[in-house]
Write a protein that holds these residues in place. Structure first.
Motif, mmCIF file in Angstrom:
data_model
loop_
_atom_site.group_PDB
_atom_site.id
_atom_site.type_symbol
_atom_site.label_atom_id
_atom_site.label_comp_id
_atom_site.label_asym_id
_atom_site.label_seq_id
_atom_site.Cartn_x
_atom_site.Cartn_y
_atom_site.Cartn_z
ATOM 1 N N PHE A 45 0.839 -1.193 0.000
ATOM 2 C CA PHE A 45 0.000 0.000 0.000
ATOM 3 C C PHE A 45 0.875 1.243 0.000
ATOM 4 N N SER A 46 0.415 2.260 -0.713
ATOM 5 C CA SER A 46 1.151 3.527 -0.752
ATOM 6 C C SER A 46 1.003 4.257 0.583
ATOM 7 N N TYR A 47 1.865 5.214 0.784
ATOM 8 C CA TYR A 47 1.817 6.037 1.991
ATOM 9 C C TYR A 47 0.417 6.619 2.184
ATOM 10 N N SER A 48 -0.187 7.168 1.140
ATOM 11 C CA SER A 48 -1.511 7.791 1.289
ATOM 12 C C SER A 48 -2.584 6.747 1.598
ATOM 13 N N GLU A 49 -2.463 5.549 1.049
ATOM 14 C CA GLU A 49 -3.409 4.489 1.386
ATOM 15 C C GLU A 49 -3.292 4.093 2.858
ATOM 16 N N VAL A 50 -2.065 4.042 3.362
ATOM 17 C CA VAL A 50 -1.845 3.715 4.772
ATOM 18 C C VAL A 50 -2.435 4.803 5.656
ATOM 19 N N VAL A 51 -2.196 6.059 5.312
ATOM 20 C CA VAL A 51 -2.753 7.179 6.089
ATOM 21 C C VAL A 51 -4.276 7.106 6.095
ATOM 22 N N LEU A 52 -4.872 6.795 4.961
ATOM 23 C CA LEU A 52 -6.326 6.676 4.881
ATOM 24 C C LEU A 52 -6.840 5.528 5.748
ATOM 25 N N MET A 53 -6.166 4.382 5.685
ATOM 26 C CA MET A 53 -6.584 3.255 6.523
ATOM 27 C C MET A 53 -6.538 3.640 8.000
ATOM 28 N N LEU A 54 -5.490 4.352 8.395
ATOM 29 C CA LEU A 54 -5.381 4.770 9.796
ATOM 30 C C LEU A 54 -6.465 5.772 10.167
ATOM 31 N N SER A 55 -6.740 6.715 9.290
ATOM 32 C CA SER A 55 -7.721 7.758 9.614
ATOM 33 C C SER A 55 -9.144 7.212 9.689
ATOM 34 N N THR A 56 -9.424 6.152 8.937
ATOM 35 C CA THR A 56 -10.766 5.566 8.934
ATOM 36 C C THR A 56 -10.856 4.337 9.845
ATOM 37 N N SER A 57 -9.693 3.864 10.310
ATOM 38 C CA SER A 57 -9.629 2.635 11.115
ATOM 39 C C SER A 57 -10.223 1.446 10.364
ATOM 40 N N ASP A 58 -10.081 1.470 9.056
ATOM 41 C CA ASP A 58 -10.625 0.407 8.201
ATOM 42 C C ASP A 58 -9.472 -0.287 7.487
ATOM 43 N N PHE A 59 -9.154 -1.498 7.939
ATOM 44 C CA PHE A 59 -8.073 -2.273 7.343
ATOM 45 C C PHE A 59 -8.624 -3.425 6.507
ATOM 46 N N SER A 60 -9.883 -3.355 6.143
ATOM 47 C CA SER A 60 -10.544 -4.461 5.451
ATOM 48 C C SER A 60 -9.940 -4.770 4.083
ATOM 49 N N GLN A 61 -9.225 -3.833 3.481
ATOM 50 C CA GLN A 61 -8.618 -4.107 2.179
ATOM 51 C C GLN A 61 -7.334 -4.934 2.290
ATOM 52 N N VAL A 62 -6.883 -5.198 3.511
ATOM 53 C CA VAL A 62 -5.683 -5.998 3.726
ATOM 54 C C VAL A 62 -6.082 -7.479 3.715
ATOM 55 N N TYR A 65 -6.947 -9.874 6.936
ATOM 56 C CA TYR A 65 -7.259 -9.066 8.116
ATOM 57 C C TYR A 65 -8.526 -9.551 8.820
ATOM 58 N N THR A 66 -8.442 -9.601 10.155
ATOM 59 C CA THR A 66 -9.620 -9.799 10.998
ATOM 60 C C THR A 66 -9.536 -8.776 12.125
ATOM 61 N N ASP A 67 -10.631 -8.574 12.811
ATOM 62 C CA ASP A 67 -10.663 -7.589 13.900
ATOM 63 C C ASP A 67 -9.615 -7.870 14.970
ATOM 64 N N THR A 68 -9.260 -9.118 15.165
ATOM 65 C CA THR A 68 -8.262 -9.446 16.184
ATOM 66 C C THR A 68 -6.867 -8.950 15.807
ATOM 67 N N ASP A 69 -6.663 -8.600 14.540
ATOM 68 C CA ASP A 69 -5.366 -8.101 14.061
ATOM 69 C C ASP A 69 -5.251 -6.587 14.134
ATOM 70 N N HIS A 70 -6.324 -5.920 14.491
ATOM 71 C CA HIS A 70 -6.381 -4.464 14.388
ATOM 72 C C HIS A 70 -5.258 -3.761 15.162
ATOM 73 N N GLU A 71 -5.061 -4.129 16.403
ATOM 74 C CA GLU A 71 -4.060 -3.437 17.230
ATOM 75 C C GLU A 71 -2.647 -3.589 16.654
ATOM 76 N N LEU A 72 -2.289 -4.795 16.258
ATOM 77 C CA LEU A 72 -0.957 -5.027 15.687
ATOM 78 C C LEU A 72 -0.775 -4.233 14.401
ATOM 79 N N LEU A 73 -1.739 -4.321 13.488
ATOM 80 C CA LEU A 73 -1.601 -3.620 12.213
ATOM 81 C C LEU A 73 -1.613 -2.111 12.397
ATOM 82 N N ALA A 74 -2.455 -1.598 13.283
ATOM 83 C CA ALA A 74 -2.484 -0.154 13.528
ATOM 84 C C ALA A 74 -1.120 0.324 14.010
ATOM 85 N N SER A 75 -0.506 -0.430 14.891
ATOM 86 C CA SER A 75 0.821 -0.073 15.396
ATOM 87 C C SER A 75 1.851 -0.060 14.267
#
Length: 91
Positions: A45-62, A65-75
């Motif tokens: 993912f590009s830098y802007s895609e990563v920023v967007l995922m963080l701002s929306t807290s939506d990692f579903s395009q990864v 990904y499951t909800d249990t992975d959210h904390e690790l991926l956000a970090s």
């Protein structure tokens, strides 16, 4: 730079996929986010895609990904953004 690596307790390999010694735009930088079951897809993912995922807290395009992975991926995503910001703003 790796933010997470496969192990017995981790299904994710997350790393800064591209970088250049020459000045480039932040959006030229990419973060690879590979789940052990989806590594053939080699998603990144590009830098802007990563920023967007963080701002929306939506990692579903990864893939994988499951909800249990959210904390690790956000970090990992936050560290990548911080590293790119630091490196691209350095003199």
């Amino acid at each position: 730079m790796a933010y997470s690596r496969y192990s017995r307790t981790c299904d994710w390999y997350v790393f800064w996929e591209s970088s250049s010694d020459e000045p480039v735009k932040k959006d030229d930088e990419r973060l690879a986010i590979w789940h052990v079951d989806h590594r053939r897809e080699c998603p990144s993912f590009s830098y802007s895609e990563v920023v967007l995922m963080l701002s929306t807290s939506d990692f579903s395009q990864v893939p994988g990904y499951t909800d249990t992975d959210h904390e690790l991926l956000a970090s990992c995503l936050k560290e990548f953004v911080n590293d790119v910001d630091t490196e691209r703003n350095a003199p």
